[in-house]
Design a protein around this motif. Structure first.
Motif, PDB file in Angstrom:
ATOM      1  N   CYS A 143       0.690  -1.441   0.113  1.00 54.11           N
ATOM      2  CA  CYS A 143       0.055  -0.099   0.075  1.00 54.11           C
ATOM      3  C   CYS A 143       0.846   1.230   0.008  1.00 54.11           C
ATOM      4  O   CYS A 143       0.289   2.363  -0.205  1.00 54.11           O
ATOM      5  N   GLY A 144       2.166   1.145   0.103  1.00 53.53           N
ATOM      6  CA  GLY A 144       2.955   2.359   0.132  1.00 53.53           C
ATOM      7  C   GLY A 144       4.448   1.817   0.350  1.00 53.53           C
ATOM      8  O   GLY A 144       4.722   0.904   0.868  1.00 53.53           O
ATOM      9  N   VAL A 145       5.384   2.718   0.041  1.00 57.49           N
ATOM     10  CA  VAL A 145       6.879   2.707   0.425  1.00 57.49           C
ATOM     11  C   VAL A 145       7.389   3.780   1.405  1.00 57.49           C
ATOM     12  O   VAL A 145       6.864   4.919   1.291  1.00 57.49           O
ATOM     13  N   VAL A 146       8.494   3.357   2.199  1.00 52.91           N
ATOM     14  CA  VAL A 146       9.155   4.405   2.903  1.00 52.91           C
ATOM     15  C   VAL A 146      10.430   4.285   2.337  1.00 52.91           C
ATOM     16  O   VAL A 146      11.042   3.276   2.170  1.00 52.91           O
ATOM     17  N   ALA A 147      11.028   5.638   2.053  1.00 55.11           N
ATOM     18  CA  ALA A 147      12.391   5.856   1.706  1.00 55.11           C
ATOM     19  C   ALA A 147      13.271   6.247   3.060  1.00 55.11           C
ATOM     20  O   ALA A 147      12.873   7.156   3.530  1.00 55.11           O
ATOM     21  N   ASN A 148      13.931   5.137   3.393  1.00 57.70           N
ATOM     22  CA  ASN A 148      14.838   5.247   4.769  1.00 57.70           C
ATOM     23  C   ASN A 148      16.081   5.948   4.201  1.00 57.70           C
ATOM     24  O   ASN A 148      16.787   5.374   3.142  1.00 57.70           O
ATOM     25  N   ARG A 149      16.598   6.649   5.101  1.00 58.61           N
ATOM     26  CA  ARG A 149      17.991   7.306   5.198  1.00 58.61           C
ATOM     27  C   ARG A 149      18.465   8.013   3.930  1.00 58.61           C
ATOM     28  O   ARG A 149      19.317   7.693   3.142  1.00 58.61           O
ATOM     29  N   VAL A 150      17.586   8.976   3.467  1.00 63.13           N
ATOM     30  CA  VAL A 150      17.706   9.775   2.339  1.00 63.13           C
ATOM     31  C   VAL A 150      18.616  10.875   2.760  1.00 63.13           C
ATOM     32  O   VAL A 150      18.795  11.279   4.123  1.00 63.13           O
ATOM     33  N   GLY A 151      19.247  11.275   1.932  1.00 61.66           N
ATOM     34  CA  GLY A 151      20.667  12.326   2.232  1.00 61.66           C
ATOM     35  C   GLY A 151      19.893  13.734   2.103  1.00 61.66           C
ATOM     36  O   GLY A 151      20.509  14.629   2.657  1.00 61.66           O
TER      37      GLY A 151
END
Length: 436
Positions: A143-151
């Protein structure tokens, strides 16, 4: 019972992507707004649930289709839905890894999946990976995605390129090294050993809220289950002592519930704090970290003496993994330093830097078959012959021994008591009928 409740499974393509921190962040963000949050952990695990329990303010239970079974998991979810505003289920490893996998659990209960991807070393490929997860199995729904540790904000925008409306970017969480929890050989350091954990959980919640892209609504799931049949009060009037502290901490909440449902009176005590073994009819030494606390246990001479007296009286004692190591003649750490232990189970254990055993386990006790799992970094050398040996449902090499000596039952296996409550009860009311 049947109730609709907002619910998600938080999973990822691989371990280390940030499932625990994102699950804890979501739980904390909602709990501090006064909402009732229930978090579950997929599969065998003790350390992540300790953190998630602090984040949500409620004990975290396991959902495992092998150890507990479908009906047991359904009942746990249905009971949680009766009181919760939000249910979160943290996955294990990658979404499709293992048998049973996180995806199997999501499919069984219609749990929508929020995928956490470590975006630190990618840009537009993020969408390709997310779409691959979305299309790999037709019986689950991302149902969705999380972008973790973006700069940066620009990085967060790049990873969102190519995502369709059916798979929105829910949050882009900034990379912050100071938000990483410390680890040791078995995983995260225990929550009770982290004095700054609450502040860190709030920081995780802040990072989650700051990273929200907006417009995402937590999907609702219908949870239905039958009222559980009450267990027979086989342990009514029985007092079971339970070692519980930083050394003996690998305890499933469902195991405690199971013993209470059987009628037992639980009497926890802390050997590390010098608390005496309570007056009891039976004793449980769960797993934990004896290798870190061996010297402290030796500094409490009354503890080992009370264990010896307990066994001399023929009272049942269940020792699991680390609890078993405490009973040996000697425990040697990975650097070769040996520490004498209780001397109630012949043999010595050697800690090592690499994993010694891992896997789900089925173990045939004389009282009945129990299920559980194994995960340890030590090897055991003992002259005792096993009373039984476990099997791995996936054909893995790990096949732990069950040892019996008088009224003592010991194994590396961490047993899941709800897999056979009556068998546990029969042991806890026994008096060493299977001595060697």
């Amino acid at each position: 019972m049947s109730r609709s409740c907002a619910a998600l499974m938080v999973s990822a393509p691989a371990s280390g992507s940030g499932k625990t921190s994102v699950s804890a962040a979501i739980a904390r963000a909602h709990a501090r707004r006064g909402l009732k949050v229930r978090v579950f952990k997929t599969g065998p695990d003790y350390l992540d649930p300790m953190v998630l329990a602090r984040a949500s303010g409620h004990a975290v239970y396991q959902l495992d289709l092998f150890m507990g079974g479908l009906a047991h998991c359904r009942q746990l979810l249905a009971e949680a839905a009766e009181e919760a505003d939000l249910i979160l289920v943290e996955g294990v490893m990658g979404l499709f890894d293992g048998k049973p996998s996180s995806a199997d659990l999501a499919a069984a209960f219609g749990l929508p999946v929020l995928a956490v991807l470590d975006a630190s070393a990618m840009a537009q490929t993020f969408a390709a990976l997310a779409l691959g997860l979305q299309g790999f199995r037709s019986d689950i729904r991302l149902c969705g995605v999380v972008a973790n540790r973006v700069g940066s904000a620009a990085h967060g925008a790049m990873v969102a390129e190519g995502l369709p409306p059916t798979l929105p970017l829910v949050a882009a969480i900034a990379r912050q090294q100071d938000l990483t929890l410390p680890e040791r050989h078995l995983g995260l350091v225990q929550a009770l050993e982290l004095p700054g954990l609450d502040a860190q959980l709030d920081a995780w919640a802040d990072a989650w809220e700051a990273g929200l892209v907006g417009g995402f609504e937590f999907p609702r799931v219908e949870f239905a289950g039958r009222s559980a049949e009450p267990l027979p009060p086989l342990l009514a009037g029985r007092r079971i002592a339970l070692a519980q502290d930083a050394c003996f901490s690998f305890i499933y909440p469902a195991n405690l519930d199971c013993l209470r449902a059987l009628g037992a009176e639980l009497r926890p005590f802390s050997p590390l704090a010098g608390e005496a073994l309570p007056d009891c009819d039976a004793l449980w030494l769960p797993g934990g970290y004896p290798e870190l606390h061996a010297a402290a246990l030796r500094a409490q001479p009354g503890f080992f003496a009370s264990l010896a007296q307990h066994l001399t009286l023929g009272k049942p004692l269940l020792a699991e993994c680390g609890g078993m190591l405490c009973l040996l003649d000697e425990l040697c750490d990975a650097e070769g330093r040996a520490q004498p232990m209780a001397g109630l189970l012949p043999g010595r254990a050697q800690m090592q830097t690499r994993l010694a055993a891992l896997g789900l386990q089925t173990l045939d006790w004389p009282e009945g078959t129990l299920r559980g799992h194994s995960f340890h970094y030590s090897t055991l050398d003992t002259p005792l012959l096993p009373l039984a040996r476990a099997s791995n449902p996936n054909g893995g090499r790990t096949a732990e021994a069950l040892y019996a000596q008088g009224s003592l039952r010991a194994s590396y296996v961490h047993h899941y008591f709800p897999s056979n409550p009556e068998a546990l009860a029969r042991f806890f009311i026994s008096a060493g009928h299977h001595a060697d």
